[in-house]
Write a protein that holds these residues in place. Structure first.
Motif, PDB file in Angstrom:
ATOM      1  N   LEU A  81       0.831  -1.197   0.000  1.00  0.00           N
ATOM      2  CA  LEU A  81       0.000   0.000   0.000  1.00  0.00           C
ATOM      3  C   LEU A  81       0.866   1.247   0.000  1.00  0.00           C
ATOM      4  CD1 LEU A  81      -2.718  -1.091   2.575  1.00  0.00           C
ATOM      5  CD2 LEU A  81      -2.855  -1.101   0.086  1.00  0.00           C
ATOM      6  N   PRO A  82       0.382   2.345  -0.603  1.00  0.00           N
ATOM      7  CA  PRO A  82       1.185   3.568  -0.677  1.00  0.00           C
ATOM      8  C   PRO A  82       1.340   4.222   0.683  1.00  0.00           C
ATOM      9  CG  PRO A  82      -1.036   3.988  -1.438  1.00  0.00           C
ATOM     10  CD  PRO A  82      -0.931   2.495  -1.223  1.00  0.00           C
ATOM     11  N   ALA A  83       2.413   4.960   0.829  1.00  0.00           N
ATOM     12  CA  ALA A  83       2.647   5.676   2.079  1.00  0.00           C
ATOM     13  C   ALA A  83       1.707   6.862   2.186  1.00  0.00           C
ATOM     14  CB  ALA A  83       4.095   6.150   2.129  1.00  0.00           C
ATOM     15  N   PRO A 140      -3.395  11.479  -4.154  1.00  0.00           N
ATOM     16  CA  PRO A 140      -4.521  10.594  -4.457  1.00  0.00           C
ATOM     17  C   PRO A 140      -4.961  10.695  -5.912  1.00  0.00           C
ATOM     18  CG  PRO A 140      -5.311  12.567  -3.372  1.00  0.00           C
ATOM     19  CD  PRO A 140      -3.802  12.660  -3.381  1.00  0.00           C
ATOM     20  N   ASP A 141      -5.711   9.716  -6.333  1.00  0.00           N
ATOM     21  CA  ASP A 141      -6.326   9.721  -7.653  1.00  0.00           C
ATOM     22  C   ASP A 141      -7.268  10.923  -7.745  1.00  0.00           C
ATOM     23  OD1 ASP A 141      -8.434   9.052  -9.700  1.00  0.00           O
ATOM     24  OD2 ASP A 141      -7.257   7.213  -9.857  1.00  0.00           O
ATOM     25  N   ALA A 142      -7.303  11.566  -8.907  1.00  0.00           N
ATOM     26  CA  ALA A 142      -8.134  12.761  -9.089  1.00  0.00           C
ATOM     27  C   ALA A 142      -9.613  12.476  -8.860  1.00  0.00           C
ATOM     28  CB  ALA A 142      -7.922  13.337 -10.487  1.00  0.00           C
ATOM     29  N   ARG A 143     -10.022  11.222  -9.030  1.00  0.00           N
ATOM     30  CA  ARG A 143     -11.431  10.880  -8.853  1.00  0.00           C
ATOM     31  C   ARG A 143     -11.895  11.026  -7.409  1.00  0.00           C
ATOM     32  NH1 ARG A 143     -11.326   5.043 -11.453  1.00  0.00           N
ATOM     33  NH2 ARG A 143      -9.221   5.192 -10.590  1.00  0.00           N
ATOM     34  N   VAL A 144     -10.964  11.028  -6.471  1.00  0.00           N
ATOM     35  CA  VAL A 144     -11.332  11.181  -5.064  1.00  0.00           C
ATOM     36  C   VAL A 144     -12.122  12.463  -4.849  1.00  0.00           C
ATOM     37  CG1 VAL A 144     -10.426  11.545  -2.733  1.00  0.00           C
ATOM     38  CG2 VAL A 144      -9.415   9.793  -4.206  1.00  0.00           C
ATOM     39  N   ALA A 145     -11.766  13.519  -5.602  1.00  0.00           N
ATOM     40  CA  ALA A 145     -12.426  14.816  -5.439  1.00  0.00           C
ATOM     41  C   ALA A 145     -13.897  14.769  -5.829  1.00  0.00           C
ATOM     42  CB  ALA A 145     -11.701  15.871  -6.275  1.00  0.00           C
ATOM     43  N   TYR A 190      -7.793   1.978  -0.194  1.00  0.00           N
ATOM     44  CA  TYR A 190      -6.495   1.816   0.455  1.00  0.00           C
ATOM     45  C   TYR A 190      -5.372   2.430  -0.368  1.00  0.00           C
ATOM     46  CZ  TYR A 190      -8.245  -0.996   4.256  1.00  0.00           C
ATOM     47  OH  TYR A 190      -8.900  -1.394   5.387  1.00  0.00           O
ATOM     48  N   GLU A 191      -5.469   2.351  -1.664  1.00  0.00           N
ATOM     49  CA  GLU A 191      -4.426   2.927  -2.506  1.00  0.00           C
ATOM     50  C   GLU A 191      -4.419   4.449  -2.452  1.00  0.00           C
ATOM     51  OE1 GLU A 191      -3.409  -0.251  -5.995  1.00  0.00           O
ATOM     52  OE2 GLU A 191      -4.971   1.218  -6.431  1.00  0.00           O
ATOM     53  N   ASN A 192      -5.547   5.029  -2.085  1.00  0.00           N
ATOM     54  CA  ASN A 192      -5.647   6.487  -2.045  1.00  0.00           C
ATOM     55  C   ASN A 192      -5.775   7.038  -0.629  1.00  0.00           C
ATOM     56  OD1 ASN A 192      -5.900   7.554  -5.005  1.00  0.00           O
ATOM     57  ND2 ASN A 192      -7.072   5.658  -4.933  1.00  0.00           N
ATOM     58  N   ASN A 193      -5.348   6.229   0.331  1.00  0.00           N
ATOM     59  CA  ASN A 193      -5.284   6.662   1.738  1.00  0.00           C
ATOM     60  C   ASN A 193      -6.632   7.127   2.291  1.00  0.00           C
ATOM     61  OD1 ASN A 193      -2.419   6.256   2.115  1.00  0.00           O
ATOM     62  ND2 ASN A 193      -2.101   8.047   0.821  1.00  0.00           N
ATOM     63  N   LEU A 194      -7.729   6.601   1.739  1.00  0.00           N
ATOM     64  CA  LEU A 194      -9.048   6.887   2.302  1.00  0.00           C
ATOM     65  C   LEU A 194      -9.343   5.930   3.445  1.00  0.00           C
ATOM     66  CD1 LEU A 194     -11.031   7.497  -0.999  1.00  0.00           C
ATOM     67  CD2 LEU A 194     -10.074   9.194   0.571  1.00  0.00           C
ATOM     68  N   ALA A 195      -8.499   4.931   3.591  1.00  0.00           N
ATOM     69  CA  ALA A 195      -8.600   3.991   4.704  1.00  0.00           C
ATOM     70  C   ALA A 195      -7.208   3.427   4.924  1.00  0.00           C
ATOM     71  CB  ALA A 195      -9.579   2.864   4.372  1.00  0.00           C
ATOM     72  N   ARG A 196      -6.925   3.076   6.156  1.00  0.00           N
ATOM     73  CA  ARG A 196      -5.629   2.475   6.495  1.00  0.00           C
ATOM     74  C   ARG A 196      -5.872   1.222   7.315  1.00  0.00           C
ATOM     75  NH1 ARG A 196      -2.050   3.895   3.154  1.00  0.00           N
ATOM     76  NH2 ARG A 196      -0.490   3.038   4.578  1.00  0.00           N
TER      77      ARG A 196
END
Length: 217
Positions: free
Chosen positions: A140-142, A147-152, A209-215
């Motif tokens: 998983l990324p640090a 984040p991916d632009a889609r998160v917005a 998880y890849e976009n740090n929306l959860a750890r």
């Protein structure tokens, strides 16, 4: 009728799967393939609903074949793997697979998984989701990674729901925790999948998880 393509480089495995599925009403084994390239070739000639995909195959492996199928808007893919949560499963899910099963699963579970995938759902139980993510924590990324632009595109509430999905909670559990109706949670999940252009909850978990929306906890 659910038309299934069985992809495995071992003839004995293909034969066993064919014998299991031919006894089921509403399911037809419409083709067999020995590797990923044969899968791609067969899909150009036949109408298939679900692909049962082995991972380790010659020429084009199951992960690459799954990625190509997903890119072309092809049928849904159900991975059949020998080892529980092996390193290939994560790549296959990222490539667009709708879930995975072990090859020693019961015939009843296999049939039900095919029906679930065909309906558009994913074959990963909440408890398995937790194990899957825990297994791949090192990949998983640090924190701090862009984040991916889609998160917005997600509303604050949708981010909250996505984090709960990534934690392995079912819709009913999320509804109870967030004091929402189960129908409202389903609506949020559907909106999340649409905004992020994801096929199912499995891909939503990976995305979170890849976009740090959860750890991992």
């Amino acid at each position: 009728m659910i038309r299934v393509l069985v992809a495995d480089d071992q003839e004995l495995v293909r034969t066993g799967l064919r014998l299991v599925l031919r006894r089921e009403r509403g399911i037809e084994v419409a083709g067999e393939a020995r590797d990923g390239q044969e899968v791609i070739d067969l899909l150009e000639r036949q109408d298939i609903d679900v692909v049962l995909m082995d991972v380790q195959m010659p020429r084009v492996d199951g992960i690459e074949a799954t990625r190509l199928i997903n890119e072309r808007g092809g049928p849904r893919v159900l991975i059949l793997t020998t080892f529980d949560l092996d390193e290939y499963v994560y790549g296959a899910i990222k490539a667009g697979a709708s879930g995975f099963l072990l090859k020693d699963t019961s015939p009843q579970s296999l049939v039900e998984a095919i029906r679930v995938v065909h309906r558009g759902d994913a074959v990963i139980a909440p408890s398995t989701t937790r194990r899957l993510i825990s297994h791949f924590v090192p990949r998983l990324p640090a924190c701090g990674t862009a984040p991916d632009a889609r998160v917005a595109l997600l509303s604050p509430r949708e981010r909250e729901v996505l984090a709960e999905v990534a934690g392995g909670l079912s819709n009913a559990e999320i509804a109870e925790r967030m004091y929402l109706s189960e129908g409202t949670v389903r609506t949020h999940v559907s909106s999340i999948l649409a905004k992020l252009h994801l096929r199912d909850r499995v891909q939503a978990v990976v995305f979170a998880y890849e976009n740090n929306l959860a750890r991992p906890t």
